[in-house]
Every structure is written in structure tokens, then in C-alpha cells.
Design an enzyme around this catalytic site. Structure first.
Site, PDB file in Angstrom:
ATOM      1  CB  CYS A 115      -0.946   0.013   1.197  1.00  0.00           C
ATOM      2  SG  CYS A 115      -1.848  -1.513   1.377  1.00  0.00           S
ATOM      3  CG  HIS A 255      -3.292   3.193   2.467  1.00  0.00           C
ATOM      4  ND1 HIS A 255      -3.913   2.800   1.299  1.00  0.00           N
ATOM      5  CD2 HIS A 255      -3.187   2.080   3.235  1.00  0.00           C
ATOM      6  CE1 HIS A 255      -4.162   1.515   1.362  1.00  0.00           C
ATOM      7  NE2 HIS A 255      -3.739   1.049   2.527  1.00  0.00           N
ATOM      8  CG  ASN A 285      -6.738  -1.160   1.648  1.00  0.00           C
ATOM      9  OD1 ASN A 285      -6.069  -0.762   0.707  1.00  0.00           O
ATOM     10  ND2 ASN A 285      -6.194  -1.620   2.763  1.00  0.00           N
TER      11      ASN A 285
HETATM   12  O1  UT7 Z   1      -3.558  -1.566   3.692  1.00  0.00           O
HETATM   13  C1  UT7 Z   1      -3.262  -2.266   4.833  1.00  0.00           C
HETATM   14  C2  UT7 Z   1      -4.223  -3.426   4.920  1.00  0.00           C
HETATM   15  N1  UT7 Z   1      -4.797  -3.787   6.145  1.00  0.00           N
HETATM   16  C3  UT7 Z   1      -5.360  -2.963   7.051  1.00  0.00           C
HETATM   17  O2  UT7 Z   1      -5.332  -1.778   6.981  1.00  0.00           O
HETATM   18  C4  UT7 Z   1      -6.081  -3.651   8.184  1.00  0.00           C
HETATM   19  C5  UT7 Z   1      -5.998  -2.905   9.475  1.00  0.00           C
HETATM   20  N2  UT7 Z   1      -6.910  -3.505  10.422  1.00  0.00           N
HETATM   21  C6  UT7 Z   1      -8.211  -3.194  10.467  1.00  0.00           C
HETATM   22  O3  UT7 Z   1      -8.688  -2.364   9.714  1.00  0.00           O
HETATM   23  C7  UT7 Z   1      -9.030  -3.853  11.527  1.00  0.00           C
HETATM   24  O4  UT7 Z   1      -8.212  -4.724  12.288  1.00  0.00           O
HETATM   25  C8  UT7 Z   1     -10.265  -4.657  11.005  1.00  0.00           C
HETATM   26  C9  UT7 Z   1     -11.312  -3.699  10.456  1.00  0.00           C
HETATM   27  C10 UT7 Z   1      -9.825  -5.619   9.919  1.00  0.00           C
HETATM   28  C11 UT7 Z   1     -10.889  -5.418  12.155  1.00  0.00           C
HETATM   29  O5  UT7 Z   1     -11.156  -4.540  13.224  1.00  0.00           O
HETATM   30  P1  UT7 Z   1     -10.673  -4.887  14.712  1.00  0.00           P
HETATM   31  O6  UT7 Z   1     -11.097  -3.784  15.573  1.00  0.00           O
HETATM   32  O7  UT7 Z   1      -9.212  -5.174  14.668  1.00  0.00           O
HETATM   33  O8  UT7 Z   1     -11.523  -6.158  14.999  1.00  0.00           O
HETATM   34  P2  UT7 Z   1     -11.079  -7.630  15.390  1.00  0.00           P
HETATM   35  O9  UT7 Z   1     -10.437  -8.337  14.249  1.00  0.00           O
HETATM   36  O10 UT7 Z   1     -10.315  -7.572  16.675  1.00  0.00           O
HETATM   37  O11 UT7 Z   1     -12.490  -8.278  15.654  1.00  0.00           O
HETATM   38  C12 UT7 Z   1     -13.418  -7.757  16.615  1.00  0.00           C
HETATM   39  C13 UT7 Z   1     -14.659  -8.613  16.572  1.00  0.00           C
HETATM   40  C14 UT7 Z   1     -14.342 -10.104  16.681  1.00  0.00           C
HETATM   41  O12 UT7 Z   1     -15.386 -10.731  17.396  1.00  0.00           O
HETATM   42  P3  UT7 Z   1     -15.215 -11.107  18.941  1.00  0.00           P
HETATM   43  O13 UT7 Z   1     -14.043 -12.041  18.968  1.00  0.00           O
HETATM   44  O14 UT7 Z   1     -14.960  -9.806  19.645  1.00  0.00           O
HETATM   45  O15 UT7 Z   1     -16.528 -11.751  19.255  1.00  0.00           O
HETATM   46  C15 UT7 Z   1     -14.369 -10.556  15.255  1.00  0.00           C
HETATM   47  O16 UT7 Z   1     -14.667 -11.921  15.126  1.00  0.00           O
HETATM   48  O17 UT7 Z   1     -15.332  -8.427  15.320  1.00  0.00           O
HETATM   49  C16 UT7 Z   1     -15.479  -9.703  14.686  1.00  0.00           C
HETATM   50  N3  UT7 Z   1     -15.380  -9.525  13.250  1.00  0.00           N
HETATM   51  C17 UT7 Z   1     -16.428  -9.275  12.458  1.00  0.00           C
HETATM   52  N4  UT7 Z   1     -17.736  -9.158  12.721  1.00  0.00           N
HETATM   53  C18 UT7 Z   1     -18.541  -8.892  11.688  1.00  0.00           C
HETATM   54  C19 UT7 Z   1     -14.246  -9.540  12.486  1.00  0.00           C
HETATM   55  N5  UT7 Z   1     -14.565  -9.318  11.199  1.00  0.00           N
HETATM   56  C20 UT7 Z   1     -15.903  -9.158  11.157  1.00  0.00           C
HETATM   57  C21 UT7 Z   1     -16.812  -8.891  10.106  1.00  0.00           C
HETATM   58  N6  UT7 Z   1     -18.125  -8.755  10.423  1.00  0.00           N
HETATM   59  N7  UT7 Z   1     -16.408  -8.743   8.834  1.00  0.00           N
END
Ligand code: UT7
Length: 328
Positions: A115, A255, A285
């Protein structure tokens, strides 16, 4: 040697017509529109059509950037394509683009910095022009991330989209153009965001495909923490190198990975939302394409005026990061 001021002569963008909405994703994985919008800011993304590949997107964006710059294909000396989704391993997407454009005089290569690729690309191009080696360099960020996204993995499939943005770089009047670059890498975080299958360490096989190793693997939470730490810091470094301060910023072009990451950068830089280009809601993204698409859109919308101070900042797989200041 004369000190040449290097800037952007023209911008262009292209996104495919097909839309993938949050409502459609709700039918594909266990997710919902509210979660996606709240946690990422994304409402929809664009997806390449059948038979369409990264060089096709790059071609459309390049034609627009060259028209805006008033530069013809035979005036392009070098083509740099920043991408992690090349049409194929080789020849490079830059060579495929050179052929499509008929830019017969141009040297061409791809650049892999995920990215951060577009910022790495304009930094490289600026060096070549300042050195007097080339006059016009076409820098493209282009991605077909839908081709490497696992649509059964809700952690990643809600994030990514396809598109391309291009700029033509060349000499600009003194006092304008790029003022500074801040590039960085931390290979120790490589496993946080990667594709393992299909390379020389883990060549493609029925097993790699069965294990879904040809798709993006991401530790979202760790990448998020890294991004929040690096975005504001890299922008501050680039400003300091240019002898500028946060107050000088007219428009931040970050970004577009996650609205919460963008918001944290705005807070760190004491900027209000009107000083930031945000289009993540429409495109998700797009990795290396996200900054040049946001720039092209800011130009289209009349948000960039002569003399404005622009700051570009990005981060991505590698891990890598980059920031740059530019007087438009
Ligand atoms: O260009 C660089 C590329 N990558 C990035 O920029 C990614 C950077 N990271 C992020 O943007 C975030 O980490 C995400 C948006 C991907 C996820 O957000 P988060 O605050 O880190 O959430 P998490 O992965 O810790 O998940 C929180 C909760 C979990 O449930 P529990 O364990 O708290 O019950 C996940 O299972 O949200 C759940 N979850 C979802 N729920 C609904 C994870 N993905 C999803 C989803 N829909 N798509």
C-alpha cells in the site's frame, strides 16, 4: 547540476464499473453493514470484470493522467507501476502497460511496496528526474485485489477493492513540487500481511490452493496498531524534512485502509476532516491505488489549488510506510 523542481503534471483515475456492496457481502460471509461501516467506514468497493486485469485498469488511469498533463506516449521516459496484483509474475505490469500505451521510448518496471507503493514510486521517479536522467515519468498505483481476496474470510474480504490511479511527473516552476519524502520498512512485521503461496518458498500446488495460501492473510489487529503508530509519525517526519509544520497542511491524502486509522492520523496532526481526502466509503482499500485515486478525485472536485501544501501518507505490507510533502 541545476536543481530541478519536480511535481505532478497531471492525474488520472479509473475504477471498474462492478460494485460490491456491504449488503452483498452479508450474503457471502457472517457480517453486517453496521459492523463494516462502523469498524472500517467502507460502504462499497469496485471489482474487476471478467477478463479485466491490473494493466487494463492502469491503462485507463494512465491515459487520463497523460491527457491532463498534456504529455503524449512518446514523451514518457519511464513507467513505474506500484502493485501487489500484477497481471502475471513476469513480464512486469509496467511492460504490459508500456505496450498498451505505445510508450516505445519508456523504460518500465514494477515496484513492490504494497500500500506504500505509490509513495515509493513517486520518490523514485523524483530522484530520476532530479538527476537529469528522465524528463517525464508515469507513476501508476494499480490493483485488482479482488483476485487475491478470500471471499470466505470475513476478516479480509470486507476491506479490499480494485482500481488504478496515475500521475505524470516532470519539471515544475521553482517553489512548487515535491519537498520531501519519508520512506520506511520493518521486515520483522512481514508475516502480519502477506500471501505465501505461489512464490519460490511455497510454489503453487494443489495443496497450496486447498490451504488457500494464494489469498491474502492478515493479522488485522496488529496491522491496525502499526498503522495508527506510523501514519501520524511518518507525516510529521516528512513535514519536518521539508521545513513545514502541521499548520501548513491544506490537504492530507492518506492511504484509505480504515476510517478509524485515518481519523487517528487527523487527530495526531490536529487536522479537521475538511483538510483530508476521504473516499474509502466508495472504494474500500485499493492498496497502491488508493492514494493516487484519492488525489485524482481531489483534483476533479477542485479541492487542490495552486500553492496548496499536500501531504501523502501510507502504510502497508512489508511492513512499509511512506509520506511525502508537495506544493501543488
Ligand atoms: O492496507 C493495509 C491493509 N490492512 C489494514 O489496513 C487492516 C488494518 N486492520 C483493520 O482495519 C481492523 O483490524 C479490522 C477492520 C480488519 C478489524 O477490526 P478490529 O477492531 O481489529 O476487529 P477484530 O479483528 O479484533 O475483531 C473484533 C470482533 C471479533 O469478534 P469477537 O471475537 O470480539 O466476538 C471478530 O470476530 O469483530 C469480529 N469480526 C467481524 N464481525 C462482523 C471480524 N470481522 C468481522 C466482520 N463482520 N467482517
Amino acid at each position: 547540476m541545476k536543481d530541478i523542481s519536480v511535481g505532478i503534471l497531471g492525474t488520472g483515475k479509473y475504477v471498474p464499473d462492478n460494485r460490491l456492496t456491504n449488503e452483498q457481502l452479508e450474503k457471502m460471509v457472517e457480517t453486517n453493514n453496521d459492523w463494516i461501516v462502523t469498524m472500517t467506514g467502507i460502504k462499497e468497493r469496485r471489482i474487476v470484470g471478467e477478463g479485466q486485469a491490473t494493466s487494463d485498469l492502469a491503462y485507463e488511469a494512465s491515459l487520463r493522467a497523460m491527457a491532463a498533463a498534456g504529455v503524449t506516449a512518446d514523451q514518457i521516459d519511464l513507467i513505474i507501476v506500484a502493485t501487489i496484483t500484477p497481471d502475471m509474475f513476469f513480464p512486469s505490469t509496467a511492460c504490459l502497460l508500456q505496450e498498451k500505451l505505445g510508450a516505445k521510448r519508456a523504460a518500465a518496471y514494477d515496484l513492490s511496496a504494497a500500500c506504500s507503493g505509490f509513495i515509493y514510486g513517486v520518490a523514485s521517479a523524483t530522484g530520476f528526474i532530479k538527476m537529469g536522467m528522465y524528463k517525464h515519468v508515469l507513476v501508476v498505483g494499480a490493483e485488482s485485489l479482488s483476485r487475491i481476496t478470500d471471499y470466505s474470510d470475513r476478516n479480509t474480504c470486507i476491506l479490499f477493492g480494485d482500481g488504478a490511479g496515475a500521475v505524470v511527473l516532470g519539471e515544475v516552476p521553482e517553489g512548487r513540487g515535491f519537498r520531501s519524502f519519508e520512506l520506511g520498512a520493518d521486515g520483522s512485521g512481514g508475516e502480519l500481511l502477506r500471501i505465501c503461496g505461489g512464490g519460490s518458498r511455497l510454489p503453487s500446488s494443489e495443496q497450496t490452493v486447498a490451504d488457500r495460501r494464494h489469498f491474502i492473510e492478515m493479522n488485522g489487529r496488529e496491522v491496525f496498531k502499526f498503522a495508527v503508530r506510523i501514519m501520524g509519525g511518518a507525516a510529521e517526519e516528512a513535514l519536518a524534512k521539508a521545513g513545514l509544520s502541521k499548520e501548513n497542511i491544506d490537504l492530507l491524502i492518506p492511504h484509505q485502509a480504515n476510517i478509524r486509522i485515518i481519523q487517528s492520523a487527523l487527530d495526531r496532526l490536529n487536522l479537521t476532516n475538511d483538510k483530508c481526502m476521504i473516499n474509502i466509503d466508495k472504494y474500500g482499500n485499493m492498496s497502491a491505488a488508493s492514494i493516487p485515486v484519492a488525489l485524482a478525485e481531489a483534483v476533479e472536485e477542485g479541492r487542490v489549488k495552486e500553492g496548496d501544501c499536500l501531504v501523502f501518507v501510507g502504510f502497508g505490507g512489508g511492513l512499509t510506510w511512506g509520506a511525502s510533502t508537495l506544493i501543488w
